[in-house]
Enzyme design. Sequence first.
Site, short mmCIF file in Angstrom:
data_model
loop_
_atom_site.label_atom_id
_atom_site.label_comp_id
_atom_site.label_asym_id
_atom_site.label_seq_id
_atom_site.Cartn_x
_atom_site.Cartn_y
_atom_site.Cartn_z
N ASP A 130 0.67 -1.14 0.14
CA ASP A 130 -0.10 -0.20 -0.13
C ASP A 130 0.86 1.41 -0.04
O ASP A 130 0.52 2.32 -0.88
CB ASP A 130 -0.90 0.03 1.02
CG ASP A 130 -1.88 1.12 1.37
OD1 ASP A 130 -2.28 1.50 0.32
OD2 ASP A 130 -1.99 1.79 2.40
N ASP A 155 2.68 1.73 -3.86
CA ASP A 155 2.00 1.95 -4.94
C ASP A 155 2.25 3.40 -5.56
O ASP A 155 2.41 3.60 -6.67
CB ASP A 155 0.56 1.74 -5.06
CG ASP A 155 -0.06 2.54 -3.77
OD1 ASP A 155 0.14 3.23 -3.08
OD2 ASP A 155 -1.49 1.78 -3.70
N ASP A 185 -6.56 3.63 -5.35
CA ASP A 185 -5.94 3.56 -3.80
C ASP A 185 -6.67 4.09 -2.46
O ASP A 185 -6.91 3.29 -1.78
CB ASP A 185 -4.58 4.51 -4.01
CG ASP A 185 -3.89 4.54 -2.62
OD1 ASP A 185 -3.28 3.19 -2.44
OD2 ASP A 185 -3.44 5.50 -1.88
N ASP A 237 -7.98 1.37 0.05
CA ASP A 237 -7.70 1.73 1.45
C ASP A 237 -8.83 1.40 2.52
O ASP A 237 -8.80 1.08 3.67
CB ASP A 237 -7.33 3.35 1.79
CG ASP A 237 -5.80 3.58 1.24
OD1 ASP A 237 -5.16 2.57 1.05
OD2 ASP A 237 -5.34 4.57 1.25
#
Length: 194
Positions: free
Chosen positions: A65, A68, A86, A90
């Site tokens: 995470d 990226d 993203d 999340d």
Amino acid sequence: MLNKLRDKLAAIVNTVAKPFIVIGVPPNVLTASSMMILLIGAFFFAFSTDILLYLVFITVSSILDALDGAVARAMGKASRFGAFLDSTVDRVNDAILILSLGFLRLNQLYILVFLVASFLVSYIRARAESLGVGLAGIGLIERPERILGVILVLASYRVSPRLAEALLLVLTILSVVTVVQRIMQVYRRINAGN
């Protein structure tokens, strides 16, 4: 609070990202992989409640995470869709982490309030930014602190389930306080502009 360390951590993240850049791994693949790894980890955790194994899955997911965005920027592939993906992943990862605490039979009300407050913290920031009000760094507990908090709850469960539940309550209260802080901040900034 941990956002203040973001610049210092960026150099580490950029270094770790280099192999992914050289290989040419698309940043959106890293984003999706962080979710898939966490889902697999939660699946194993649901049936084994092996906290140490689950912490490994959480760590790998969190690293992907973090990578990226660095990979996207370095490869010139930063995009609005990538940012959207993203943020969406999340939220899914937040839900997986928080709901997985239920496998330990911790207080369900605490888990529910923590989940709702966590989503509100993120939603309030996104909505405020759409109104031109920045909220980065506002509030006691942002996403990095919440993730570390969940890790702490999981690790403390091995010592004492009561301690884990107490830490979950503290995490929940801090998240609710952050929601209130952000709402008040948006109110002040919007009214100051009118």
